[in-house]
Design an enzyme around this catalytic site. Sequence first.
Site, PDB file in Angstrom:
ATOM      1  N   LYS A 128       0.833  -1.211   0.000  1.00 13.15           N
ATOM      2  CA  LYS A 128       0.000   0.000   0.000  1.00 13.15           C
ATOM      3  C   LYS A 128       0.863   1.256   0.000  1.00 13.15           C
ATOM      4  CE  LYS A 128      -2.660  -0.790   3.698  1.00 13.15           C
ATOM      5  NZ  LYS A 128      -3.776  -0.592   4.647  1.00 13.15           N
TER       6      LYS A 128
ATOM      7  N   LYS B  70       2.753   2.187   2.262  1.00 16.27           N
ATOM      8  CA  LYS B  70       2.680   2.798   3.592  1.00 16.27           C
ATOM      9  C   LYS B  70       3.773   2.194   4.450  1.00 16.27           C
ATOM     10  CE  LYS B  70      -2.018   4.248   4.766  1.00 16.27           C
ATOM     11  NZ  LYS B  70      -3.090   4.114   5.770  1.00 16.27           N
TER      12      LYS B  70
END
Length: 143
Positions: free
Chosen positions: A44, A46
């Site tokens: 993601k 992240k």
Amino acid sequence: MKRVLTYGTFDLLHYGHIQLLRRARQLGDYLIVALSTDEFNGLKNKKAYHSYEARKAMLEAVRYVDLVIPEKTWGQKLDDVKNYHVDTVVMGSDWAGSDRFEYLKGHCELVYLDRTPGVSTSRIKKELDLQQPMPGMTQIPGE
Ligand code: C2G
């Protein structure tokens, strides 16, 4: 028993997350959180400040959460709905209409709740400038 499921990274747990979890739990009797693993966060794009283990421990301490399971792939959601007999999947409104969730319609109820304005993990990081770990700080287990 109505079972509710939601997904997320829940890093630097904050008021917006708690509001989401509280409202999700109110939609049923049992709330499952599929928590993004550190590896899945990589997919993601992240990088969570806290490890999966730390983020899991914090979520398990939240009164609205009944079970925390790992979110490892984008494609596990239908299996999660079936394996955990989920009635409703709940996400914040930033996911409304997303292909990542819309296909679940027909297998379970899908509810998008308004995001809590003014708070986000990225804003906290920016405003606290959490760019570097502070030297000499004791590490949280699993960090
Ligand atoms: N959220 C919210 N209000 C905020 C911030 C977050 O309601 N101010 C909600 C998000 O909409 C999401 C949940 O809290 O439903 C968790 O947020 P994140 O950890 O940022 O989740 P995300 O990275 O979007 O992960 O497969 C789906 C992904 O794992 C979702």
